[in-house]
Design a protein around this motif. Structure first.
Motif, short mmCIF file in Angstrom:
data_model
loop_
_atom_site.label_atom_id
_atom_site.label_comp_id
_atom_site.label_asym_id
_atom_site.label_seq_id
_atom_site.Cartn_x
_atom_site.Cartn_y
_atom_site.Cartn_z
N ASP A 140 0.22 7.15 -2.73
CA ASP A 140 1.05 7.48 -1.17
C ASP A 140 0.05 6.54 0.03
OD1 ASP A 140 -1.27 8.75 -0.32
OD2 ASP A 140 0.17 10.71 -1.33
N GLY A 141 -1.50 5.60 0.39
CA GLY A 141 -1.35 5.49 1.50
C GLY A 141 -2.61 7.04 1.77
N SER A 142 -2.43 7.77 1.20
CA SER A 142 -3.40 9.07 2.29
C SER A 142 -5.17 8.19 2.31
CB SER A 142 -2.47 10.14 1.36
OG SER A 142 -2.94 10.18 0.58
N THR A 143 -5.12 7.45 0.79
CA THR A 143 -6.82 6.76 1.19
C THR A 143 -6.26 5.32 0.68
OG1 THR A 143 -6.45 7.54 -1.60
CG2 THR A 143 -7.85 9.52 0.00
N SER A 144 -7.61 4.78 1.06
CA SER A 144 -7.87 3.70 0.27
C SER A 144 -8.18 2.83 -0.57
CB SER A 144 -9.09 2.85 1.08
OG SER A 144 -10.04 3.50 1.22
N ALA A 145 -8.67 4.27 -1.47
CA ALA A 145 -9.55 3.74 -2.40
C ALA A 145 -10.74 5.05 -3.44
CB ALA A 145 -10.26 2.51 -2.73
N PHE A 146 -10.37 5.49 -4.47
CA PHE A 146 -11.37 5.95 -5.08
C PHE A 146 -12.22 5.40 -6.09
CE2 PHE A 146 -7.49 6.49 -7.67
CZ PHE A 146 -8.65 6.61 -9.14
N MET A 147 -13.32 6.32 -6.60
CA MET A 147 -14.06 5.88 -7.86
C MET A 147 -14.02 6.93 -9.15
SD MET A 147 -17.51 5.13 -5.33
CE MET A 147 -18.55 3.88 -6.49
N TRP A 148 -14.23 6.20 -9.65
CA TRP A 148 -14.02 7.21 -10.54
C TRP A 148 -14.65 6.08 -12.22
CZ3 TRP A 148 -12.31 11.99 -10.36
CH2 TRP A 148 -11.89 13.27 -11.08
N GLU A 149 -14.60 6.86 -13.37
CA GLU A 149 -15.35 6.13 -14.03
C GLU A 149 -14.17 5.44 -15.30
OE1 GLU A 149 -17.26 4.44 -18.19
OE2 GLU A 149 -14.68 6.27 -17.82
N TRP A 150 -15.02 3.62 -15.14
CA TRP A 150 -13.71 2.63 -15.48
C TRP A 150 -13.55 2.79 -16.55
CZ3 TRP A 150 -14.65 -2.29 -13.13
CH2 TRP A 150 -13.78 -3.86 -13.87
N PHE A 151 -13.38 3.18 -18.17
CA PHE A 151 -12.77 3.48 -19.07
C PHE A 151 -11.46 4.55 -18.74
CE2 PHE A 151 -16.47 0.94 -20.69
CZ PHE A 151 -15.46 -0.68 -20.95
N THR A 152 -11.83 5.44 -18.03
CA THR A 152 -11.40 6.49 -17.75
C THR A 152 -9.89 5.98 -17.59
OG1 THR A 152 -13.16 7.86 -18.27
CG2 THR A 152 -11.44 9.20 -17.08
N THR A 153 -10.54 5.53 -16.25
CA THR A 153 -9.00 4.76 -15.56
C THR A 153 -8.37 3.55 -15.82
OG1 THR A 153 -11.44 5.78 -13.57
CG2 THR A 153 -8.89 4.45 -13.13
N LYS A 154 -8.79 2.92 -16.89
CA LYS A 154 -8.20 1.45 -17.01
C LYS A 154 -6.57 1.96 -17.54
CE LYS A 154 -9.36 -2.70 -19.86
NZ LYS A 154 -8.48 -2.28 -20.79
N PRO A 155 -6.50 2.67 -17.88
CA PRO A 155 -5.07 3.29 -18.81
C PRO A 155 -4.22 3.26 -17.49
CG PRO A 155 -6.34 5.17 -20.21
CD PRO A 155 -7.18 4.42 -18.94
N TRP A 156 -4.31 3.61 -15.97
CA TRP A 156 -3.26 3.46 -15.33
C TRP A 156 -3.61 2.01 -14.58
CZ3 TRP A 156 -6.00 8.29 -16.31
CH2 TRP A 156 -5.59 9.38 -15.66
N VAL A 157 -4.51 1.85 -14.49
CA VAL A 157 -4.76 -0.03 -14.22
C VAL A 157 -3.84 -0.81 -15.19
CG1 VAL A 157 -5.92 -1.99 -13.47
CG2 VAL A 157 -6.99 0.35 -13.17
N ASP A 158 -3.87 -1.02 -16.14
CA ASP A 158 -3.04 -0.97 -17.92
C ASP A 158 -1.46 -1.47 -17.30
OD1 ASP A 158 -5.79 -2.14 -18.81
OD2 ASP A 158 -5.32 -0.85 -20.66
#
Length: 286
Positions: A148-166
């Motif tokens: 929604d543009g309220s933040t530019s980015a965030f940091m989270w563990e790579w493999f935990t986040t990968k399903p959202w990237v996929d």
């Protein structure tokens, strides 16, 4: 009375979950804390859990900043955590360098997502006193914030986040591995005293549940639904301690050194002492 063990339900918790299945609630019960280490520390403070398995840097920085809600009682993961830097699929941000002077999403104040943002800033030469944060509570709130543009980015563990990237809901633009072993175990100092024997037994038995690749691929697949190739790739990067009831002193001092340099903690007069961070009645410094 069974120990209340706070944890985050993700692939790193596989040894703990396997232990819990064998224990079946006889000596400990699991309390899920989906918002991460900030929530774990809050629940320790509020007497909702007795023990927390949490990220190294927020645990150490919390004590450095004066928290008396817990002391360190053990080690859980001996290898670094690979923090992905994540943005929305349609944002203009292409590299970590594009994030300077923007608003970064974090789960809670004092969380790993915040302390690692300081490390990222330090590595890129950004003024750490100029960082701007927006609290988004958990991974779902963080994903929503970069869309929604309220933040530019965030940091989270790579493999935990990968399903959202996929799935196309998020995008990786870099990563920042922790400059320290990634997980420690903490307990409330007052409540740990009468439960010292039970806690020592818990740590001793947990040490027996290190990752065994042939068995753990299927366990993680069943529990978390990750693709097999992702699980195998992650297993090559992770290590668990032979003795959970020991903490190398340099883990504490090295972590404090980086957090001081980042401006996240301030050294007291006389400096920090590793023994002040641990419950010496339960864990040994090595």
């Amino acid at each position: 009375m069974a120990l209340r063990i706070g944890y985050v339900r993700e692939h790193f918790s596989s040894p703990l979950l396997q232990f819990a299945e064998q224990d079946n609630g006889k000596t400990f019960v699991l309390v899920e804390c989906p918002s991460g280490t900030g929530q774990l520390i809050s629940r320790l403070t509020n007497d909702e859990i007795d023990v927390a398995i949490a990220l190294t840097d927020p645990l150490i920085s919390g004590i450095a900043k004066g928290s008396t809600a817990y002391k360190l009682v053990g080690s859980y993961v001996t290898t670094p955590l690979n923090w992905a830097v994540i943005t929305g699929p349609k944002t203009a941000f292409k590299n970590i360098s594009d994030l300077q002077n923007t608003s970064l999403g974090i789960s809670r104040l004092g969380s790993g997502s915040q302390t690692m943002a300081y490390v990222m800033a330090l590595q890129n030469g950004w003024p750490t006193d100029k960082l701007d944060f927006k609290i988004n509570n958990d991974i779902h709130g963080l994903i929503a914030s970069v869309n929604d543009g309220s933040t530019s980015a965030f940091m989270w563990e790579w493999f935990t986040t990968k399903p959202w990237v996929d799935s196309g809901e998020a995008r990786f633009i870099g990563s920042v591995p922790t400059p320290w072993p990634s997980w420690l175990i903490a307990a409330h100092p007052t409540r740990a005293a009468p439960a010292a024997a039970a806690l020592s037994t818990f740590l001793s038995k947990l040490s027996e549940y290190g990752v065994r690749e042939s068995k753990d691929v299927e366990f993680i697949k069943e529990k978390f639904g990750y693709p097999e190739e992702d699980i195998k790739a992650w297993l090559k990067t992770v290590g668990y301690p032979q003795d959970c009831a020991a903490i190398p002193a340099h883990v504490i001092t090295d972590t404090l050194g980086v957090l001081e340099q980042a401006g996240f903690v301030k050294k007291p007069e006389g400096g920090f002492k590793a023994q002040d961070f641990v419950n010496t009645g339960i864990v040994k410094l090595t």
